[in-house]
Design a protein around this motif. Structure first.
Motif, PDB file in Angstrom:
ATOM      1  N   PHE A   1      -3.913  24.187  -2.202  1.00 12.52           N
ATOM      2  CA  PHE A   1      -5.023  23.311  -2.597  1.00 12.52           C
ATOM      3  C   PHE A   1      -5.169  23.459  -4.111  1.00 12.52           C
ATOM      4  N   HIS A   2      -4.900  22.393  -4.840  1.00 13.47           N
ATOM      5  CA  HIS A   2      -4.904  22.504  -6.302  1.00 13.47           C
ATOM      6  C   HIS A   2      -6.325  22.336  -6.851  1.00 13.47           C
ATOM      7  N   VAL A   3      -6.797  23.380  -7.488  1.00 14.12           N
ATOM      8  CA  VAL A   3      -8.173  23.394  -7.987  1.00 14.12           C
ATOM      9  C   VAL A   3      -8.206  22.796  -9.394  1.00 14.12           C
ATOM     10  N   LYS A   4      -8.928  21.688  -9.527  1.00 10.58           N
ATOM     11  CA  LYS A   4      -9.038  21.049 -10.842  1.00 10.58           C
ATOM     12  C   LYS A   4     -10.305  21.480 -11.557  1.00 10.58           C
ATOM     13  N   ASP A   5     -11.300  21.850 -10.748  1.00 12.56           N
ATOM     14  CA  ASP A   5     -12.551  22.304 -11.370  1.00 12.56           C
ATOM     15  C   ASP A   5     -13.269  23.259 -10.404  1.00 12.56           C
ATOM     16  N   ILE A   6     -14.081  24.124 -10.981  1.00 12.90           N
ATOM     17  CA  ILE A   6     -14.886  25.039 -10.160  1.00 12.90           C
ATOM     18  C   ILE A   6     -16.338  24.897 -10.604  1.00 12.90           C
TER      19      ILE A   6
ATOM     20  N   VAL B   1       2.278  40.246   8.487  1.00 18.17           N
ATOM     21  CA  VAL B   1       2.114  39.021   7.697  1.00 18.17           C
ATOM     22  C   VAL B   1       3.484  38.463   7.322  1.00 18.17           C
ATOM     23  N   GLY B   2       3.471  37.259   6.741  1.00 19.88           N
ATOM     24  CA  GLY B   2       4.730  36.642   6.305  1.00 19.88           C
ATOM     25  C   GLY B   2       5.223  35.585   7.257  1.00 19.88           C
ATOM     26  N   ASN B   3       4.486  35.403   8.339  1.00 19.83           N
ATOM     27  CA  ASN B   3       4.865  34.427   9.353  1.00 19.83           C
ATOM     28  C   ASN B   3       3.623  33.595   9.647  1.00 19.83           C
ATOM     29  N   GLY B   4       3.779  32.280   9.768  1.00 17.26           N
ATOM     30  CA  GLY B   4       2.619  31.446  10.064  1.00 17.26           C
ATOM     31  C   GLY B   4       2.062  30.791   8.823  1.00 17.26           C
ATOM     32  N   ARG B   5       0.774  30.428   8.880  1.00 14.85           N
ATOM     33  CA  ARG B   5       0.185  29.603   7.832  1.00 14.85           C
ATOM     34  C   ARG B   5      -0.897  30.362   7.065  1.00 14.85           C
ATOM     35  N   THR B   6      -0.795  30.328   5.757  1.00 23.47           N
ATOM     36  CA  THR B   6      -1.837  30.861   4.882  1.00 23.47           C
ATOM     37  C   THR B   6      -2.228  29.757   3.907  1.00 23.47           C
ATOM     38  N   HIS B   7      -3.507  29.577   3.684  1.00 33.38           N
ATOM     39  CA  HIS B   7      -3.970  28.580   2.717  1.00 33.38           C
ATOM     40  C   HIS B   7      -4.388  29.257   1.413  1.00 33.38           C
ATOM     41  N   ALA B   8      -4.079  28.595   0.307  1.00 31.48           N
ATOM     42  CA  ALA B   8      -4.355  29.198  -1.000  1.00 31.48           C
ATOM     43  C   ALA B   8      -4.975  28.185  -1.947  1.00 31.48           C
ATOM     44  N   LEU B   9      -5.959  28.648  -2.712  1.00 32.85           N
ATOM     45  CA  LEU B   9      -6.535  27.833  -3.784  1.00 32.85           C
ATOM     46  C   LEU B   9      -5.737  28.118  -5.047  1.00 32.85           C
ATOM     47  N   LYS B  10      -5.022  27.112  -5.512  1.00 36.42           N
ATOM     48  CA  LYS B  10      -4.081  27.327  -6.624  1.00 36.42           C
ATOM     49  C   LYS B  10      -4.746  27.084  -7.986  1.00 36.42           C
ATOM     50  N   GLU B  11      -4.038  27.553  -9.015  1.00 40.40           N
ATOM     51  CA  GLU B  11      -4.475  27.439 -10.424  1.00 40.40           C
ATOM     52  C   GLU B  11      -5.832  28.112 -10.662  1.00 40.40           C
ATOM     53  N   CYS B  12      -6.187  29.028  -9.773  1.00 43.11           N
ATOM     54  CA  CYS B  12      -7.426  29.774 -10.005  1.00 43.11           C
ATOM     55  C   CYS B  12      -7.255  31.199  -9.477  1.00 43.11           C
ATOM     56  N   SER B  13      -8.082  32.083 -10.000  1.00 45.06           N
ATOM     57  CA  SER B  13      -8.059  33.454  -9.486  1.00 45.06           C
ATOM     58  C   SER B  13      -9.450  34.041  -9.515  1.00 45.06           C
ATOM     59  N   VAL B  14      -9.641  35.049  -8.678  1.00 42.88           N
ATOM     60  CA  VAL B  14     -10.851  35.858  -8.757  1.00 42.88           C
ATOM     61  C   VAL B  14     -10.526  37.024  -9.691  1.00 42.88           C
ATOM     62  N   LEU B  15     -11.264  37.114 -10.792  1.00 46.70           N
ATOM     63  CA  LEU B  15     -11.070  38.240 -11.713  1.00 46.70           C
ATOM     64  C   LEU B  15     -12.221  39.219 -11.536  1.00 46.70           C
ATOM     65  N   VAL B  16     -11.886  40.494 -11.508  1.00 45.54           N
ATOM     66  CA  VAL B  16     -12.917  41.523 -11.377  1.00 45.54           C
ATOM     67  C   VAL B  16     -13.064  42.237 -12.717  1.00 45.54           C
ATOM     68  N   VAL B  17     -14.288  42.189 -13.260  1.00 46.38           N
ATOM     69  CA  VAL B  17     -14.551  42.775 -14.575  1.00 46.38           C
ATOM     70  C   VAL B  17     -15.673  43.803 -14.438  1.00 46.38           C
ATOM     71  N   GLY B  18     -15.484  44.956 -15.063  1.00 48.00           N
ATOM     72  CA  GLY B  18     -16.539  45.967 -15.075  1.00 48.00           C
ATOM     73  C   GLY B  18     -17.660  45.524 -15.991  1.00 48.00           C
ATOM     74  N   LYS B  19     -18.897  45.690 -15.520  1.00 46.75           N
ATOM     75  CA  LYS B  19     -20.033  45.277 -16.354  1.00 46.75           C
ATOM     76  C   LYS B  19     -20.124  46.162 -17.597  1.00 46.75           C
ATOM     77  N   HIS B  20     -19.796  47.452 -17.421  1.00 42.79           N
ATOM     78  CA  HIS B  20     -19.840  48.373 -18.566  1.00 42.79           C
ATOM     79  C   HIS B  20     -18.550  49.164 -18.731  1.00 42.79           C
ATOM     80  N   TRP B  21     -18.145  49.801 -17.629  1.00 43.85           N
ATOM     81  CA  TRP B  21     -17.191  50.904 -17.772  1.00 43.85           C
ATOM     82  C   TRP B  21     -15.758  50.476 -17.505  1.00 43.85           C
ATOM     83  N   GLY B  22     -14.893  50.908 -18.406  1.00 43.97           N
ATOM     84  CA  GLY B  22     -13.467  50.621 -18.239  1.00 43.97           C
ATOM     85  C   GLY B  22     -12.681  51.898 -18.107  1.00 43.97           C
TER      86      GLY B  22
END
Lengths: 441, 348
Positions: A8-13, A88-109
């Protein structure tokens, strides 16, 4: 095994009332999404932001990237990690393309975290500046590692995976715009035409250097430090069997998104049946003790040989100590008569004058190189910082520092930064995105 | 207008042939021999002086020649320094290399030469000097001068420099990352390279394996019972407050710490700051990396003479080979001064 990835090609979020996908627009109910994040009581604060290519945004400390997906036939996207164990590796998986979930620390790295610039000069250093990103910025009560340079980032990484599954689930019942099919017959059941082609294996060396659990890449939830090399179907890698760890200097890291989209696997699928017979993946590791390195190289060479591989590609997630595994594995394969090409990055120093890999061998005569971890990068201030800019200097990010005799702190008063490529989030893109190489000067 | 100075040998400096090879260095205002052509081709600088020295004089009296020439240059203003082209002339190539290296070190200006690939000066000085791939003989003078002038102009203009193979000089052992104009991703490069290798076609590695820089193994200590043994480690063992602020990765600093009154390293007084491995074991007992406890036992048993008063520490992870070599050299000065006979170097 036959995997269908429905794209599923994501054009906007946008944020909105119902988490849904329609006409290329991904709508997220922020409150509901945050409640999924906060299911873990260790998460103390959390917010969601939408960040797109060209935005004047700097993200740091970035801990993980995940593609939003759902398993159509049911079950977790990451078996053994976010839910029960299943094949896994068999069957159907759906994916939202051209986007990712990024995880960012609020303070600490920490050592393993990185930086992303969504625009300007810095954008070219990471793949994720090209994606539309759903950014989870959060903090946790994991006091035991707050001031530690090495962080497991467990609560944050798992929150990112839950969030990606929640968002991905909105396309479960929809018809994908396109379906990518990944199908490989069992090794001994292939046509004569395919069997007559040169055969090869892809050897992956995911990060597994830590003895304590919680830091290394996981294979179906199993710590890669505790395995010996094993034969896997490439579809398993593409379909959530592997998740990224929380240890390596960040430009060398393979995020979970990288595993889910592994470009070198996709290219090998294109060649399969045309120029190559792609036998499959040998999943190795990068343990620290010499005997473990030798054992892994020995297992890899034996597996490749027993499978009848004429050739191999070896890719390492790391540099320094893991270079020994990388070169040992190439040498073992070459000694077994398997023609091998390596895929890695280098550490030639800020001045470029140092030996590129810790270990070298003349048998490693074919290597593709994706960058210099210690290249010095200066970037101007960015309008908006998501996370905390000081983490780059304060928290021991692998490419940042608090004080340097000549260069001062990585973070300047005006918000400009000076850092090593080491801290660019998954910057060397050794999984195959990298359009960088190394040249002699 | 910026200024350039050119170094020539006695032959190209129009002093004479082999019979004048002992000619002592001189500096002449203005243009001699090839300096005229260099001045013509160089757009961003004017060649103000020509230095001439006999090849044998440089070969036999190198220190004197270098000192004299550096003396000539002390009161001159110049932004760039050229030597040659030296073609395949071995002694001339050596002279160009020696003087370029010395000028770069003393005055910090860019230094450029040109030599044929078989000139021994290439191997000797390519790390220190931009040496361009030049012709076999003086028949290529104009072409070779044009090449070095063009590159000199680029340097003087602060233009972006291309990799060695594109600019045309011999690689200096320096590697940097660049983005490919073709935008070909690594996934395509690696699979294409494998297909070529499998099909027996020629392919070009992106990481040519350099020749190993091997250090000869030291001769054994004759009598261990009289020997002073030092402990050096790259495992990042430091006093808990890390007084020398040694970095946890990509280290450029090291420290030495007095252990003369200690039987062993105590947890809580020492720890590791190394970011490349799980620190738990070393923090609980720093002796697992720096085995002072074991060495003290040997000392008491008389197996070794004594343990050196200090231990030395830095961090190995991500630390470049060049920085490591420098730190090793600095440490060894102290070790030699203290007449240390042997070192146990603990890595992690």
């Amino acid at each position: 095994m036959r995997l269908e990835l429905g794209n599923f090609h994501v054009k906007d979020i946008v944020f909105g009332e119902f988490t849904s996908f329609k006409d290329g627009v991904l709508t997220i109910n922020k409150e509901e999404a945050l409640s999924i994040v906060k299911e873990d009581e260790d998460i103390t604060e959390a917010d969601l932001l939408i960040v797109k290519p060209g935005d004047e945004v700097r993200l740091v400390p970035v801990k993980e990237a995940i593609e939003p997906r759902c398993r159509v036939s049911g079950g977790p996207v990451f078996p053994g990690v976010t839910g029960e164990l299943l094949q896994v590796g068999n069957g159907r998986t759906h994916a939202l393309k051209e986007c990712s979930v990024l995880v960012v620390g609020k303070h600490w790295g920490g050592f393993q975290d990185g930086l992303i610039d969504m625009s300007g000069e810095g954008a070219k250093y990471t793949y994720y500046s090209q994606l539309k990103n759903i950014v989870l910025v959060a903090d946790t009560n994991e006091e035991f590692e707050k001031r530690e340079q090495q962080k497991k980032n467990r609560a944050l990484r798992w929150a990112g995976m839950r969030l990606s599954e929640y968002i991905g689930s909105c396309v479960k019942d929809l018809e994908p715009e396109e379906i990518e099919t990944f199908d490989l017959d069992p090794v001994t059941k292939r046509s004569t035409d395919i069997n007559n082609l040169p055969s090869m294996v892809l050897v992956l060396q995911p990060q597994s250097q830590m003895e304590e659990s919680g830091y290394n890449d996981l294979n179906y939830g199993w710590d890669c430090n505790h395995m010996v090399p094993t034969f896997m179907h490439p579809n398993e890698v593409l379909d959530g069997a592997m998740i990224s760890g929380s240890f390596m200097p960040c430009s060398s890291k393979w995020s979970t998104y990288d595993f889910q989209n592994f470009p070198t696997i996709k290219r090998l699928y294109k060649e399969h049946g045309k120029t190559l017979n792609f036998l499959g993946v040998i999943m190795s590791n990068l343990n620290v003790a010499l005997e473990q390195k030798e054992r892994s190289a020995q297992f890899v060479a034996q597996l490749a040989k027993s499978l009848g591989a004429d050739g191999a590609i070896v890719a390492e997630e790391g540099y320094g100590n893991p270079d020994a595994d990388f070169i040992a594995c190439i040498v073992a394969l070459e000694d077994a008569g398997v023609k091998t090409v390596g895929l890695t990055n280098e550490c030639t120093g800020r001045d470029g004058a140092s030996q590129p890999l810790v270990s070298l061998d003349e048998k490693a005569d074919a290597i593709v190189s994706c960058g210099n971890v210690s290249e010095l990068i200066k970037l101007p201030p960015m309008k908006t910082v998501v996370g905390e800019l000081q983490s780059l200097a304060r928290d021991g990010l692998s490419g940042g520092w608090e004080g340097d005799e000549k260069l001062g702190s990585s973070v300047k008063e005006d918000g400009s930064i000076i850092m090593e490529n080491n801290a660019m989030f998954c910057g060397d893109q050794v999984v195959g995105w990298s359009t960088k190489t190394m040249k002699d000067f | 207008m910026k200024k350039a100075i050119l170094y020539l040998n006695q032959f190209f400096g129009q002093i004479g042939g082999e019979d004048k090879a002992d000619f002592a260095p001189v500096i002449k205002e203005g243009l001699v021999g090839p300096a005229t052509e260099l001045d013509k081709k160089l757009n961003n600088a004017q060649v103000t002086h020509t230095i001439i020295c006999g090849d044998n004089f440089m070969g036999s009296n190198q220190d004197e020649a270098v000192e004299t020439i550096l003396g000539f240059l002390e009161d001159k203003e110049f932004d760039i320094f050229f030597a040659g082209p030296a073609f395949q002339a071995g002694r001339y190539g050596n002279a160009c290399g020696v003087i370029c290296k010395a000028v770069k070190e003393k005055f910090g200006v860019p230094v450029i030469s040109s030599m044929h690939i078989e000139n021994p000066g290439v191997e000797m000085f390519k790390k220190d000097v931009y040496i361009f791939k030049g012709g076999h003989s003086a028949a290529k003078m104009r072409k070779d001068i044009k090449t070095i002038a063009k590159f000199g102009d680029k340097l003087l203009n602060n233009e972006n420099l291309l990799p060695a193979e594109d600019e045309g000089y011999f690689p200096r052992g320096i590697r940097h990352q660049v983005w490919l104009d073709s935008n070909t991703p690594a996934s395509d490069r690696v699979v294409d390279m494998l297909i070529k290798k499998l099909n027996g076609e020629t392919f070009e590695t992106e990481l040519p394996i350099p020749k190993a820089d091997r250090v000869p193994i030291a001769s054994p200590i004759k009598d261990l019972s009289k020997a002073t043994i030092a402990l050096v480690n790259t495992g990042g063992i430091v006093p808990v407050d890390n007084p020398d602020r040694i970095q946890s990765a990509s280290a450029t600093r090291w420290g030495r710490y007095d252990i003369s009154s200690m039987e062993r390293l105590k947890s809580g007084e020492f720890k590791t700051i190394h970011a490349g491995f799980d620190p738990a074991a070393a923090d609980a007992d720093p002796n697992v990396i720096l085995p002072l406890d074991a060495l003290r036992v040997y000392e008491k048993e008389g197996k070794i003479g004594k343990v050196h008063e200090y231990f030395y520490s830095t961090v190995g992870t991500g630390t470049t080979q060049a920085e490591a070599a420098r730190m090793g050299k600095e440490m060894s000065e102290y070790l030699k001064e203290a007449n240390v006979d042997g070192v146990i170097l603990v890595s992690t």
